[in-house]
Scaffold this motif. Structure first.
Motif, PDB file in Angstrom:
ATOM      1  N   ASP A  67      -3.847   5.760   4.221  1.00 29.58           N
ATOM      2  CA  ASP A  67      -4.508   4.969   5.250  1.00 29.58           C
ATOM      3  C   ASP A  67      -3.666   3.777   5.708  1.00 29.58           C
ATOM      4  OD1 ASP A  67      -6.760   6.627   5.288  1.00 29.58           O
ATOM      5  OD2 ASP A  67      -7.710   5.511   3.666  1.00 29.58           O
ATOM      6  N   PHE A  68      -2.459   3.650   5.184  1.00 32.58           N
ATOM      7  CA  PHE A  68      -1.588   2.522   5.525  1.00 32.58           C
ATOM      8  C   PHE A  68      -0.182   3.024   5.837  1.00 32.58           C
ATOM      9  CE2 PHE A  68      -5.035   0.638   3.252  1.00 32.58           C
ATOM     10  CZ  PHE A  68      -5.200  -0.614   3.805  1.00 32.58           C
ATOM     11  N   ASP A  77      -3.101  -0.864   8.631  1.00 35.79           N
ATOM     12  CA  ASP A  77      -4.276  -0.133   8.179  1.00 35.79           C
ATOM     13  C   ASP A  77      -4.714   0.774   9.330  1.00 35.79           C
ATOM     14  OD1 ASP A  77      -6.801   0.784   7.504  1.00 35.79           O
ATOM     15  OD2 ASP A  77      -7.582  -1.181   6.944  1.00 35.79           O
ATOM     16  N   HIS A 108       0.840  -1.197   0.000  1.00 39.06           N
ATOM     17  CA  HIS A 108       0.000   0.000   0.000  1.00 39.06           C
ATOM     18  C   HIS A 108       0.872   1.243   0.000  1.00 39.06           C
ATOM     19  CE1 HIS A 108      -4.075  -1.670   0.521  1.00 39.06           C
ATOM     20  NE2 HIS A 108      -3.463  -2.648   1.178  1.00 39.06           N
TER      21      HIS A 108
END
Length: 192
Positions: free
Chosen positions: A132-133, A151, A127
């Motif tokens: 968001d990661f 996450d 990611h």
């Protein structure tokens, strides 16, 4: 205040006095880590549900608690229970909330109550560049040695009896990086 001094302050707050920042915990085999959830001898027609997949001990996605509703801590202990700072395996529901899910590692970030902890899920799917990661690299929780991402958007409530097994304690430096991102995003306090 520089990022380095923020991280140093977080580390001072997170690390209980008298503990080193080493990884500490080793894998515990208290619970099965198999992905099928079936126990030996169980009928294929009636598999035993995976720990954490149903009932009062189910792992569930929860809305992020308010600013004062969660305090990020670091207190890993090799004791067979999920503790803040540990990566543990549990059944995690898919985001569709249709009853499906899979066993996966999660990072415990705080105690919710006497039976439950808050956690964020890990994934080995890349990611890079996704806000968001957070990349945390490889660890003992992945037997194939693949890099992992946290996450930071989805928060889970994990029951101590829904935990499949302790996998490893995340080292303090990486935990502080995760705590810093969560603090900036949600405003949660950090420390004992």
């Amino acid at each position: 205040m520089s990022t380095r001094s923020i991280l140093s302050s977080l580390a001072d707050l997170l690390l209980p006095r008298g503990k080193s920042s080493g990884s500490g915990a080793q894998p515990s085999r208290r619970k099965s880590s198999g992905s099928s959830g079936a126990q030996s001898g169980a009928s294929l027609r009636h598999p035993v549900p995976a720990a954490g997949s149903s009932g009062r001990t189910a792992t569930v996605e929860v809305p992020p608690p308010p600013r004062d509703g969660l305090r990020i801590t670091y207190a890993p202990q090799r004791d067979g229970d999920p503790d803040a700072g540990e990566v543990v395996w549990t059944w995690v529901p898919y985001s569709e909330n249709d009853g499906r899910g899979k066993d996966r590692p999660v990072l415990v970030i705080a105690r919710q109550d006497a039976e439950r902890v808050y956690a964020v899920r890990l994934t080995s799917k890349s990611h890079d560049g996704d806000r968001d990661f957070l990349s945390i690299g490889p660890g003992e929780w992945d037997s194939q040695g693949r890099p992992s991402w946290v996450d930071v958007e989805q928060i889970y409530s994990v029951h101590r009896d829904g935990m499949r097994r302790e996998a490893a304690a995340l080292d303090l430096d990486r935990f502080v990086r995760v705590a810093s991102v969560l603090h900036k995003r949600y405003g949660w306090e950090v420390g004992a």
